[in-house]
Design an enzyme around this catalytic site. Structure first.
Site, short mmCIF file in Angstrom:
data_model
loop_
_atom_site.label_atom_id
_atom_site.label_comp_id
_atom_site.label_asym_id
_atom_site.label_seq_id
_atom_site.Cartn_x
_atom_site.Cartn_y
_atom_site.Cartn_z
N ASP A 17 67.11 89.81 59.30
CA ASP A 17 68.10 89.00 58.57
C ASP A 17 67.50 88.49 57.25
O ASP A 17 68.18 87.86 56.45
CB ASP A 17 68.64 87.86 59.43
CG ASP A 17 67.57 86.86 59.85
OD1 ASP A 17 66.37 87.10 59.57
OD2 ASP A 17 67.91 85.83 60.46
N SER A 18 66.22 88.83 57.00
CA SER A 18 65.62 88.57 55.68
C SER A 18 66.41 89.32 54.60
O SER A 18 66.26 89.03 53.42
CB SER A 18 64.15 89.02 55.67
OG SER A 18 64.01 90.31 56.20
N ASP B 135 68.39 92.47 63.93
CA ASP B 135 68.12 91.03 64.00
C ASP B 135 69.43 90.27 64.18
O ASP B 135 70.36 90.41 63.36
CB ASP B 135 67.48 90.62 62.66
CG ASP B 135 66.47 89.51 62.81
OD1 ASP B 135 66.25 89.04 63.94
OD2 ASP B 135 65.89 89.13 61.78
N LYS C 265 66.72 91.52 68.13
CA LYS C 265 65.69 90.47 68.05
C LYS C 265 66.40 89.14 67.86
O LYS C 265 67.42 89.08 67.17
CB LYS C 265 64.75 90.73 66.86
CG LYS C 265 63.73 89.62 66.64
CD LYS C 265 62.68 90.01 65.63
CE LYS C 265 63.02 89.70 64.20
NZ LYS C 265 63.33 88.28 63.91
N GLU D 225 55.22 84.56 64.13
CA GLU D 225 55.23 84.41 62.66
C GLU D 225 54.52 83.12 62.24
O GLU D 225 54.82 82.03 62.74
CB GLU D 225 56.68 84.40 62.14
CG GLU D 225 56.74 84.19 60.61
CD GLU D 225 58.07 84.56 59.96
OE1 GLU D 225 58.95 85.12 60.63
OE2 GLU D 225 58.19 84.31 58.75
N GLU E 197 65.57 84.65 67.53
CA GLU E 197 64.56 83.62 67.32
C GLU E 197 64.66 82.51 68.37
O GLU E 197 65.76 82.19 68.82
CB GLU E 197 64.74 83.00 65.92
CG GLU E 197 64.52 83.99 64.79
CD GLU E 197 64.66 83.37 63.41
OE1 GLU E 197 64.82 82.14 63.30
OE2 GLU E 197 64.61 84.14 62.43
O1 KIV Z 1 64.07 88.98 59.17
C1 KIV Z 1 62.92 89.44 59.13
O2 KIV Z 1 62.54 90.20 58.24
C2 KIV Z 1 62.01 89.04 60.19
C3 KIV Z 1 60.57 89.39 60.05
C4 KIV Z 1 59.92 88.55 59.01
C5 KIV Z 1 59.84 89.35 61.34
O3 KIV Z 1 62.42 88.42 61.13
#
Ligand code: KIV
Length: 284
Positions: free
Chosen positions: A47-48, A86, A116, A185, A118
């Site tokens: 989600d970055s 994500d 994934k 992280e 969090e």
């Molecule tokens: O969203 C992302 O890119 C991430 C990584 C930094 C692990 O969660």
């Protein structure tokens, strides 16, 4: 070139054989095509993308639709790497059933191999439910960007003995809930090393030291494409941003000086047809 698909079993075996797992983010078809031609094990559609692709100030703004859109593009460009989608902020926190439905969309609609999410102990029931539905889950603890406001900014986590102990409990709870791997992280290397030793599932570090079972970096950070946020844990493996600026500036100058397009970039016309065209035009 097609390569053999990396599976969840391959990833788990890497921990046993002590072969570091490599993970890189990607958000579009072209990046996926390039990464998939390397030996990278895992592509994370993180989600970055909210920050590096969409220009949001953080990741909390990212929606399910945006994530699925980018996941589909990455899946179209990938044959070999294992794909992680994500889950965006508030797609899994409010309700376990909603979390399961949203997790399912990453596999059913967007071609991902797992999701994934969090969070630590507080996410264990949600992880358990998603895994029970047959969807592999990668955990993510330490600096969790979706809750950056609660954490007071992008800061290293687990610096005190109590905070480090709490991370160990989170990691154990996620493993017990069925996570097949966990991202660590921005935590001290000693804490990450201890968690990695305690767990039977692999850890994948970002700013968590070399003792993790694998490493992940954001594509744009690795390539020098995004300079708005430069955490200590980023290593620039290529100044592609500079190369892009140089190429675009050269193009602009060549267009202004009529050096581009040159003859080899131009479609010629048959001499006879050209003469006939000129004659026809002269008569008008
Ligand atoms: O969203 C992302 O890119 C991430 C990584 C930094 C692990 O969660």
């Amino acid at each position: 070139m097609r390569r053999k698909k990396v599976t969840i079993l391959d990833i788990q075996k890497r921990k046993q054989s002590k072969t570091p797992i490599t993970m890189i983010t990607a958000y579009d078809f072209t990046a996926a095509l390039l990464i998939d031609q390397t030996e990278t094990d895992i592509i994370l559609v993180g989600d970055s993308l909210g920050m590096v692709m969409l220009g949001y100030p953080g990741t909390t703004e990212v929606t399910m639709d945006e994530m699925l859109h980018h996941c589909k593009a990455v899946a179209r460009g990938t044959t070999g790497a294992f794909l992680v989608g994500d889950m965006p902020f508030m797609s899994y926190q409010a309700d376990v059933t909603e979390a399961m439905r949203n997790a399912g969309r990453f596999l059913k609609e967007a071609g991902m191999d797992c999701v994934k999410l969090e969070g630590g102990r507080e996410m264990a029931d949600t992880v358990r439910a998603i895994v029970r539905a047959g969807i592999p889950v990668m955990g993510h603890i330490g600096l969790t960007p979706q809750t950056v406001s609660q954490l007071g900014g992008y800061r290293i986590q687990g610096k005190t003995a109590a905070a480090a102990l709490s991370l160990v409990k989170d990691a154990m709870a996620l493993q017990d809930a069925g996570c097949f791997a966990i991202v660590l992280e921005a935590i001290p290397a000693t804490v990450a090393a201890l968690i990695t030793k305690r767990l039977i599932i692999p850890t994948i570090g970002i700013g968590a030291g070399v003792e993790c079972d694998g490493q992940v970096l954001v594509y744009h950070d690795l390539l020098g494409l995004y300079d708005r946020l430069q955490p200590r844990f980023v290593k620039d493996y290529g100044q592609i941003g500079e190369a892009i600026k140089t190429a675009v500036q050269t193009y602009t100058e060549e267009v202004r000086q009529r050096q581009f397009p040159a003859e080899e970039h131009t479609y010629p016309m048959n001499d006879e047809e050209e003469a006939a065209f000129m004659t026809a035009m002269a008569g008008r």
